[in-house]
Design an enzyme around this catalytic site. Structure first.
Site, PDB file in Angstrom:
ATOM      1  N   LYS A 178      82.920  29.664  56.532  1.00 13.06           N
ATOM      2  CA  LYS A 178      83.353  30.598  57.583  1.00 13.06           C
ATOM      3  C   LYS A 178      83.170  32.027  57.087  1.00 13.06           C
ATOM      4  O   LYS A 178      83.942  32.509  56.265  1.00 13.06           O
ATOM      5  CB  LYS A 178      84.832  30.387  57.943  1.00 13.06           C
ATOM      6  N   GLY A 231      90.035  37.424  49.841  1.00 11.89           N
ATOM      7  CA  GLY A 231      90.657  38.132  50.951  1.00 11.89           C
ATOM      8  C   GLY A 231      91.893  38.871  50.478  1.00 11.89           C
ATOM      9  O   GLY A 231      92.041  39.152  49.292  1.00 11.89           O
ATOM     10  N   GLU A 253      90.911  34.791  45.429  1.00 11.16           N
ATOM     11  CA  GLU A 253      90.468  36.045  44.825  1.00 11.16           C
ATOM     12  C   GLU A 253      91.000  37.141  45.752  1.00 11.16           C
ATOM     13  O   GLU A 253      90.477  37.340  46.835  1.00 11.16           O
ATOM     14  CB  GLU A 253      88.930  36.026  44.767  1.00 11.16           C
ATOM     15  N   CYS A 287      87.280  45.104  45.919  1.00 12.68           N
ATOM     16  CA  CYS A 287      88.570  44.788  45.298  1.00 12.68           C
ATOM     17  C   CYS A 287      88.594  45.308  43.872  1.00 12.68           C
ATOM     18  O   CYS A 287      89.659  45.474  43.288  1.00 12.68           O
ATOM     19  CB  CYS A 287      88.929  43.324  45.402  1.00 12.68           C
ATOM     20  N   GLU A 388      97.396  48.272  47.969  1.00 14.81           N
ATOM     21  CA  GLU A 388      95.950  48.318  48.134  1.00 14.81           C
ATOM     22  C   GLU A 388      95.594  48.970  49.469  1.00 14.81           C
ATOM     23  O   GLU A 388      95.997  48.484  50.525  1.00 14.81           O
ATOM     24  CB  GLU A 388      95.359  46.904  48.072  1.00 14.81           C
TER      25      GLU A 388
HETATM   26  C1  UN1 Z   1      84.712  42.456  45.424  1.00  9.32           C
HETATM   27  O1  UN1 Z   1      84.964  43.618  45.707  1.00  9.32           O
HETATM   28  O2  UN1 Z   1      85.305  41.538  46.010  1.00  9.32           O
HETATM   29  O3  UN1 Z   1      82.262  44.129  40.247  1.00  9.32           O
HETATM   30  C2  UN1 Z   1      83.667  42.042  44.479  1.00  9.32           C
HETATM   31  C3  UN1 Z   1      81.967  44.539  41.367  1.00  9.32           C
HETATM   32  C4  UN1 Z   1      81.059  43.697  42.233  1.00  9.32           C
HETATM   33  C5  UN1 Z   1      81.826  42.664  42.981  1.00  9.32           C
HETATM   34  C6  UN1 Z   1      83.032  43.148  43.698  1.00  9.32           C
HETATM   35  N1  UN1 Z   1      80.069  43.079  41.396  1.00  9.32           N
HETATM   36  O4  UN1 Z   1      82.391  45.585  41.817  1.00  9.32           O
END
Ligand code: UN1
Length: 503
Positions: A178, A231, A253, A287, A388
């Site tokens: 999805k 998410g 994650e 993230c 965040e």
């Molecule tokens: C994310 O923001 O979920 O290390 C992943 C990094 C990228 C991946 C980010 N290679 O910023």
């Protein structure tokens, strides 16, 4: 339907392209300029159920395909991604909004991951160990698990699906995918290329739609033993709760509130480059983005001045224009959330040094643009330094010494990425040991993880799993220990081992 020129997409279930059972649809539009990208099936529980049935049926054959052959298929897929890189990059600048170089980097990450995991087809290493008994052999092997529910975010619309689907497939699982509602066209292209690479019918299925209808059914479906989700923390908690009755394997994650520490001995211009890239790259929507800079008080004024000057020179615009430094944020809700945090920061007494407003001059008014924003004088416990925001908002925090810097960096609920700029090797090693995070950078920003090391975080960033690297295989396989006794007699472990040397 009166949508001339706009492509209509379908779900891919059991190797067939099909509409949602309800016939309902939704639109994907560009955050850069509002254009319609495509029309997608708004799926529901019925569609998920059909996809899971197709994936469960396909699993019975796919798990028996030799792993090196499954890997070769990923090599073909990687090659197709290479050929489609420009097309996918351009589509990403339109559908997700990130700038050209970063969109290309997103696709490249998927290419790298697919090659890497393709290679796992010839490894998938287990262990052999000696037995405590004579004429007995033993080993551990990785076994596939079944149908994997893959729920991905919009911020890495090609890379993150590859982080989940490539290891799932090479391990012998099948997939119901999805993609995020904001980036369905990219999810669809990903699956089309897998199909073109020769993935058998039913091995990968895509079901478009929202988290409420599609994601929820996937999480609760009795025949989906594994869910992998990238998410928000809130979604992660809900997924775990909903999956608890089924005792499913859940890989999460989630968020980050990553900091860059700049010590008094740092090379300031290098730190500055790392900060700008980590805070405003992808409009702060990683993230791994840096949303806090923790700086030694002796360098605070100089660094703050330089950050503001550089932030003000960043050019906002559409991602497909190579002059653009910072693209849009994903949607109106994100824009509203970011702006509300700016108001919260001001209310908390932080000093708005630059930005703090929606950018709507000229063509920017057609999309969702926010000016790169820097707050000074931020205290570690302020909400803007704890929560965040997922946008281009950076908080500067002044500290007195190294111990305080580490304490402030760790003083959050999340633990994804971390960074320190210092020229003192002892200090760097202390930081590697003491920063509570899944990733630590020395003299680099907080973003840019490579595909062959574990990716993930401590504390509320996840639930102890990692994706990427060998670690990802632990999400998508179960260990089986196999004992082979070739003595021809009944030997009882822990009982008949008396001729073992006893020290
Ligand atoms: C994310 O923001 O979920 O290390 C992943 C990094 C990228 C991946 C980010 N290679 O910023």
């Amino acid at each position: 339907m009166a949508t001339t020129g706009v492509r209509e997409y379908q779900n891919f279930i059991g190797g067939e392209w099909v509409d949602a059972a309800s016939g309902e649809t939704f639109e994907s539009t560009s955050p850069a300029d509002g254009e319609t990208i495509g029309i997608f099936p708004k799926s529901g529980a019925d569609d998920v159920d059909r996809a899971v049935t197709a994936a469960a049926t396909a699993y019975e054959e796919w798990r028996l395909v030799p792993a090196p052959k499954r890997g070769e298929l990923l090599f073909r897929f990687a090659q197709l991604l290479v050929e489609a890189k420009d097309e996918l990059t351009e589509l990403m600048t339109h559908e997700m909004g990130k700038v050209w170089a970063e969109a290309g980097g997103d696709v490249q990450e998927a290419i790298d991951m697919s090659y890497y995991m393709g290679g796992e087809g010839r490894r998938l290493f287990g262990q052999t160990t000696p037995s405590e008994l004579r004429d007995k052999f033993q080993m551990s092997v990785r076994m596939p698990i079944g149908v994997i529910g893959v729920i991905t975010p919009w911020n890495f619309p090609i890379a993150i699906p590859s982080w989940k689907i490539a290891p799932a497939l090479v391990s012998g699982n099948t997939v119901v995918f999805k993609p995020a509602r904001d980036t369905p066209a990219l999810g669809q292209r990903f699956v089309e290329l897998l199909d073109e690479a020769g993935v058998p019918k039913g091995v990968v299925n895509i079901v478009h739609g929202g988290g409420g209808a599609v994601g929820d059914r996937l999480v609760k479906h009795p025949d989906v033993p594994v869910i992998t989700l990238t998410g928000s923390r809130e979604t992660g908690v809900e997924v775990m709760r909903n999956a608890a009755d089924g005792l499913k394997h859940i890989h999460l994650e989630l968020g980050g509130k990553n900091a860059i520490i700049v010590m008094d001995d740092a090379e300031l211009d290098l730190a500055l480059d790392g900060i700008l890239w980590s805070a405003f790259g992808t409009s702060g929507q990683r993230c791994t983005a840096a949303s806090r800079v923790i700086v030694h008080q002796s360098r605070y004024d100089e660094l703050a001045g330089k950050i503001v000057q550089r932030a003000e020179s960043l050019r906002l615009g559409v991602g497909w224009d190579e002059e653009t430094d910072v693209g849009p944020v994903i949607n109106q809700a994100a824009l509203d959330k970011i702006h509300s945090y700016v108001e919260i920061g001001q209310g908390e007494g932080a000093e708005l040094l630059t930005g703090g407003e929606i950018a709507s001059d000229g063509d920017l008014g057609k999309g969702f643009y926010y000016r790169p924003t820097v707050f000074g004088g931020v205290k570690p416990d302020m909400r803007i330094a704890q929560e965040e925001i997922f946008g281009p908002v950076l908080s500067l925090i002044s500290v007195e010494d190294e111990a305080e810097a580490i304490r402030v960096s760790n003083g959050i609920r999340y633990g994804l990425s971390s960074s320190i700029f210092t020229r003192d090797v002892n200090r760097a090693f202390r930081a590697m040991r003491d920063l509570e995070a899944g990733i630590t950078y020395i003299n680099a920003g907080t973003i840019g993880a490579e595909v062959h090391l574990p990716f993930g975080g401590t504390k509320d960033t996840g639930n102890g799993h990692r994706e990427a690297g060998q670690a990802a295989l632990d999400v998508f396989t179960e260990w089986k220990s196999v004992y082979v006794d070739y003595s021809g007699t009944l030997q009882r472990a822990q009982i008949d081992n008396t001729d073992a040397a006893t020290p």
